[in-house]
Design an enzyme around this catalytic site. Structure first.
Site, PDB file in Angstrom:
ATOM      1  N   ARG A  10       0.856  -1.206   0.000  1.00 24.56           N
ATOM      2  CA  ARG A  10       0.000   0.000   0.000  1.00 24.56           C
ATOM      3  C   ARG A  10       0.884   1.245   0.000  1.00 24.56           C
ATOM      4  NH1 ARG A  10      -1.614   1.397   6.161  1.00 24.56           N
ATOM      5  NH2 ARG A  10      -0.217  -0.047   7.196  1.00 24.56           N
ATOM      6  N   GLU A  58     -18.302   4.769  -0.642  1.00 24.30           N
ATOM      7  CA  GLU A  58     -17.500   4.105  -1.659  1.00 24.30           C
ATOM      8  C   GLU A  58     -18.254   3.921  -2.969  1.00 24.30           C
ATOM      9  OE1 GLU A  58     -18.119   2.978   1.408  1.00 24.30           O
ATOM     10  OE2 GLU A  58     -16.205   3.192   2.465  1.00 24.30           O
ATOM     11  N   PHE A  83     -14.230  -2.958   0.728  1.00 23.94           N
ATOM     12  CA  PHE A  83     -15.202  -1.987   0.228  1.00 23.94           C
ATOM     13  C   PHE A  83     -15.002  -1.714  -1.262  1.00 23.94           C
ATOM     14  CE2 PHE A  83     -14.005  -0.769   4.695  1.00 23.94           C
ATOM     15  CZ  PHE A  83     -14.970  -1.562   5.271  1.00 23.94           C
ATOM     16  N   HIS A 109      -5.306  -3.232   2.030  1.00 32.92           N
ATOM     17  CA  HIS A 109      -5.785  -4.026   3.163  1.00 32.92           C
ATOM     18  C   HIS A 109      -6.547  -5.272   2.706  1.00 32.92           C
ATOM     19  CE1 HIS A 109      -4.777  -0.207   4.944  1.00 32.92           C
ATOM     20  NE2 HIS A 109      -4.955  -0.661   6.157  1.00 32.92           N
ATOM     21  N   ASP A 117      -8.144  -5.873  12.925  1.00 31.55           N
ATOM     22  CA  ASP A 117      -9.496  -5.409  12.602  1.00 31.55           C
ATOM     23  C   ASP A 117     -10.475  -6.580  12.439  1.00 31.55           C
ATOM     24  OD1 ASP A 117      -9.373  -2.685  12.790  1.00 31.55           O
ATOM     25  OD2 ASP A 117      -9.123  -2.301  10.654  1.00 31.55           O
ATOM     26  N   ARG A 167      -1.652  -4.571   3.671  1.00 33.09           N
ATOM     27  CA  ARG A 167      -1.416  -3.652   4.782  1.00 33.09           C
ATOM     28  C   ARG A 167      -0.041  -3.857   5.406  1.00 33.09           C
ATOM     29  NH1 ARG A 167      -2.611  -4.278  10.748  1.00 33.09           N
ATOM     30  NH2 ARG A 167      -2.300  -2.174  11.554  1.00 33.09           N
TER      31      ARG A 167
HETATM   32  C1  LIG Z   1     -17.949   0.954   4.574  1.00 34.23           C
HETATM   33  C2  LIG Z   1     -16.766   1.368   5.363  1.00 34.23           C
HETATM   34  N1  LIG Z   1     -15.886   2.230   4.803  1.00 34.23           N
HETATM   35  C3  LIG Z   1     -14.781   2.589   5.476  1.00 34.23           C
HETATM   36  C4  LIG Z   1     -14.517   2.088   6.713  1.00 34.23           C
HETATM   37  C5  LIG Z   1     -13.250   2.471   7.442  1.00 34.23           C
HETATM   38  N2  LIG Z   1     -13.524   3.372   8.556  1.00 34.23           N
HETATM   39  C6  LIG Z   1     -13.588   2.929   9.833  1.00 34.23           C
HETATM   40  S1  LIG Z   1     -13.949   4.130  10.929  1.00 34.23           S
HETATM   41  C7  LIG Z   1     -14.034   5.305   9.712  1.00 34.23           C
HETATM   42  C8  LIG Z   1     -14.356   6.721  10.066  1.00 34.23           C
HETATM   43  C9  LIG Z   1     -15.609   6.827  10.838  1.00 34.23           C
HETATM   44  O1  LIG Z   1     -15.872   8.124  11.250  1.00 34.23           O
HETATM   45  P1  LIG Z   1     -17.155   8.410  12.155  1.00 34.23           P
HETATM   46  O2  LIG Z   1     -18.321   7.728  11.542  1.00 34.23           O
HETATM   47  O3  LIG Z   1     -17.269   9.856  12.339  1.00 34.23           O
HETATM   48  O4  LIG Z   1     -16.823   7.621  13.490  1.00 34.23           O
HETATM   49  P2  LIG Z   1     -16.310   8.160  14.916  1.00 34.23           P
HETATM   50  O5  LIG Z   1     -15.837   9.573  14.759  1.00 34.23           O
HETATM   51  O6  LIG Z   1     -17.470   8.088  15.830  1.00 34.23           O
HETATM   52  O7  LIG Z   1     -15.210   7.235  15.324  1.00 34.23           O
HETATM   53  C10 LIG Z   1     -13.758   4.732   8.463  1.00 34.23           C
HETATM   54  C11 LIG Z   1     -13.729   5.459   7.192  1.00 34.23           C
HETATM   55  C12 LIG Z   1     -15.448   1.172   7.252  1.00 34.23           C
HETATM   56  N3  LIG Z   1     -15.273   0.611   8.453  1.00 34.23           N
HETATM   57  N4  LIG Z   1     -16.563   0.846   6.564  1.00 34.23           N
END
Ligand SMILES: Cc1ncc(C[n+]2csc(CCOP(=O)(O)OP(=O)(O)O)c2C)c(N)n1
Ligand SMILES: [Mg+2]
Lengths: 312, 281
Positions: A10, A58, A83, A109, A117, A167
């Site tokens: 990556r 996505e 995704f 990843h 994870d 990753r």
């Molecule tokens: C469909 C999907 N896309 C991307 C991710 C990767 N991801 C995990 S947490 C996150 C950010 C989440 O932000 P938020 O919803 O604001 O959560 P918080 O601030 O409460 O932690 C991302 C992009 C995922 N888990 N699922």
């Protein structure tokens, strides 16, 4: 072994995007809130105007890329393989695959080396999904050198390309003067007469290690790196099967639909040969350190060696 | 529970979050801490549940749509008695029943597997619909991130919930203002959140997600409202309670090292001492 250079593919991907930016002025990079993890952040830093963050959406990102491509841009869309290939499958199939648009998918990843994870993020199905889309090129680089070459080659060709990156840091194995990357051409890393080990991605290194162990037992293994799953180097696959009559495939992916299936598809028609598929056996992954999972799932040198001995 | 008891419990939940993520050397402390008060209120005050019988069919349900904040859910469940608090230290380890993202087959008290953002809310809608179909009284709660609501599926689920008048559903959005790449308004603005839900035929309530009076009042109003689902938009601080994690996107998905862990626990111990003192007055 301590001084072997290790880098996650990556990371190579992010670096390659930057390295290609001047040569491909139409290149734009789309991201879905994972710029740091997918390493597209490296590109964002260097070319902020050519990086577009679509937020955690996505499928929409995929459609936006399709639209950009119809206007002459070369979009690279980026997310985790789960995704990029999984959630997006139908968008990729109908908005990119069907119109055969010039969109590249940089999926990071992939596989169980996602590690802690756990199962929801460990995509062992993406090769299978992407391989079924007509006209899709599917590339799984094995190290830094191959990953960088693959990004450039994907930009040089017209049409959709799926690139699978990992990753975890992996050793650089293609660091030699003769190395040449060509889409659709497998690489013979070691010639041998007794068994063929056909591997892809991070499993290539493990396959080389297994070949070493087999040598100690007097078994001469041929090791082939298949970085392009589609279009597959059928000629090379058939040639090695003819030579050894014992084929093993190794991948950090489900044994359903991946490299092993692609190899079987070719051999069952062109030269029926016994193929033993080594990979993830129809199960979900789990949380744990990447190295521990690779060992548990039998994808390290020891695991590959044991599986080969068992099926000789 | 009194507010003070809730505050003390929430502080213990925060300790469990920090301890488990530190032990795992990976995980998501920021969004777990911002929602710690909500996890606490749900499991200690709001929900009709029985930790001794996690699969009780008439229980209220909770779906952690923002599954990456599993440490918050696990810590609340452990403190509530679903499993030993000590086990929080096995988070994300090989063979542990506390997977990196919630797994309903593995963990007592987890009502739905999640981790892919945007999907949990649909499952919650399905549970609320099942209650309606079977004429049951259980209620369904789901927690989303403010970044998560960028997913289109969230709005498909919301449209369905509004159209089907699922008044047994409460959608909680943790508006901590941050996602991975930065502030939600900079990455791809989600604002206004309340008006969006209202447009999808929800009742929308804005609250301070660290104020138990406001949390209590919002749930009371949700329960009293018939014919439409409720969205609670809770304004929070990501990383709440740990000084160096507060409002810092860098602590979204990173574990504290030993030194940072000690500082974090000292912060929480200090809060605990202050709460003790407040109780004596
Ligand atoms: C469909 C999907 N896309 C991307 C991710 C990767 N991801 C995990 S947490 C996150 C950010 C989440 O932000 P938020 O919803 O604001 O959560 P918080 O601030 O409460 O932690 C991302 C992009 C995922 N888990 N699922
Ligand atoms: Mg957030």
């Amino acid at each position: 072994m301590a001084d072997v250079k290790k880098i996650a593919t990556r990371e190579s991907y992010g670096n390659a995007l930057v390295a290609c930016a001047e040569d491909f002025p139409e290149l734009v990079v789309l991201d879905a809130d994972l710029a740091g993890a997918t390493k597209t952040g490296t590109f964002k830093k260097a070319y902020p105007d050519r990086h577009i963050d679509c937020g955690i959406a996505e499928c929409n990102m995929t459609g936006i890329a399709a639209g950009l491509a119809t206007c002459g841009k070369i979009p690279f869309i980026s997310s985790f393989a789960m995704f990029a290939a999984g959630r997006n499958f139908e968008q990729v199939r109908n908005s990119i695959g069907y119109p055969h648009l010039n969109v590249k998918i940089g999926a990071t990843h992939a596989g169980i080396t996602v590690g802690e994870d756990g199962a929801t993020h460990q995509c062992n199905e993406d090769i299978a999904l992407m391989r079924t889309i007509p006209g899709m090129t599917v590339i799984v680089p094995s190290d830094d050198i191959e990953a960088k070459a693959a990004v450039r080659a994907a930009l040089e060709m017209d049409g959709p390309v799926y690139l699978r990156f990992g990753r975890a840091a992996v050793p650089v194995i293609n660091d030699n003067a003769d190395y040449k990357f060509e889409i659709g051409k497998g690489v013979v890393l070691k010639e041998g007469a007794d068994v063929s080990i056909i591997a892809t991605g991070i499993c290539v290194e493990g396959a080389m290690g297994a070949a070493e162990m087999l040598k100690a037992d007097g078994i001469d293994a041929e090791v082939i790196n298949i970085h392009t799953i589609k279009p597959l180097d059928e000629e090379l696959v058939v040639a090695t099967a003819k030579k050894t009559r014992k084929v093993f495939t190794v991948e950090e992916h489900s044994v359903i639909g991946g490299l092993g299936s692609a190899v079987c598809d070719v051999l069952s028609e062109k030269d029926p040969t016994k193929v033993t598929k080594i990979g993830v056996y129809d199960r979900f992954g789990e949380s744990g350190p990447a190295a521990a999972l690779v060992e548990k799932y039998g994808l390290d040198s020891k695991g590959i060696y044991a599986k080969i001995k068992e099926n000789m | 529970m009194t507010n003070l008891e809730l505050q003390k419990t929430a502080n213990e939940v925060r300790k469990g979050i920090v301890t488990s993520v530190h032990s795992a050397k990976a995980g998501h402390p920021g969004g777990s801490l911002s929602a710690a008060d909500m996890f606490t209120y749900l499991y200690f005050e709001e929900m009709n549940i029985d930790p001794k019988n996690p699969k009780w069919e008439d229980r209220d349900r909770f779906v952690l749509s923002k599954g990456h904040t599993a440490p918050g859910l696990y810590s609340a469940l452990a403190n509530r008695g679903y499993f030993p608090v000590e086990d929080l230290k096995t988070l994300r380890k090989l063979g542990s029943y506390l997977q990196g993202h919630p797994c309903m087959q593995e963990t007592p008290g987890v009502d739905m597997s999640s981790g892919s953002l945007g999907q949990g809310i649909s499952a919650a809608v399905g549970m609320a619909l099942a209650a309606k179909l079977d004429k049951k009284d259980f209620r369904v709660y789901t927690l989303l991130g403010d970044g998560e609501i960028q997913e289109g599926q969230v709005w498909e689920a919301s449209m369905f919930a509004g159209a089907n008048k699922l008044d047994n559903l409460v959608v909680i959005v943790d508006n901590n203002g941050l996602q991975i790449d930065g502030r939600v308004e900079d990455v791809c603005s989600v604002y206004p959140i309340d008006a969006k839900f209202e447009a999808f035929n929800f009742q929308a309530i804005n609250i301070d997600g660290h104020n138990f009076d406001e949390i209590r009042a919002a749930f009371k109003k949700a329960k009293e409202t018939k014919g439409k689902p409720t969205a609670i938009i809770m304004h929070t601080v990501k990383g709440k309670g740990v000084s160096f994690m507060e409002d810092n996107a860098g602590w979204h998905g990173k574990a504290p090292n030993d030194e940072e862990y000690a500082t974090a626990m000292a912060d929480l111990d200090k809060i605990a001492a202050e709460l003790e003192k407040a109780g004596e007055v």
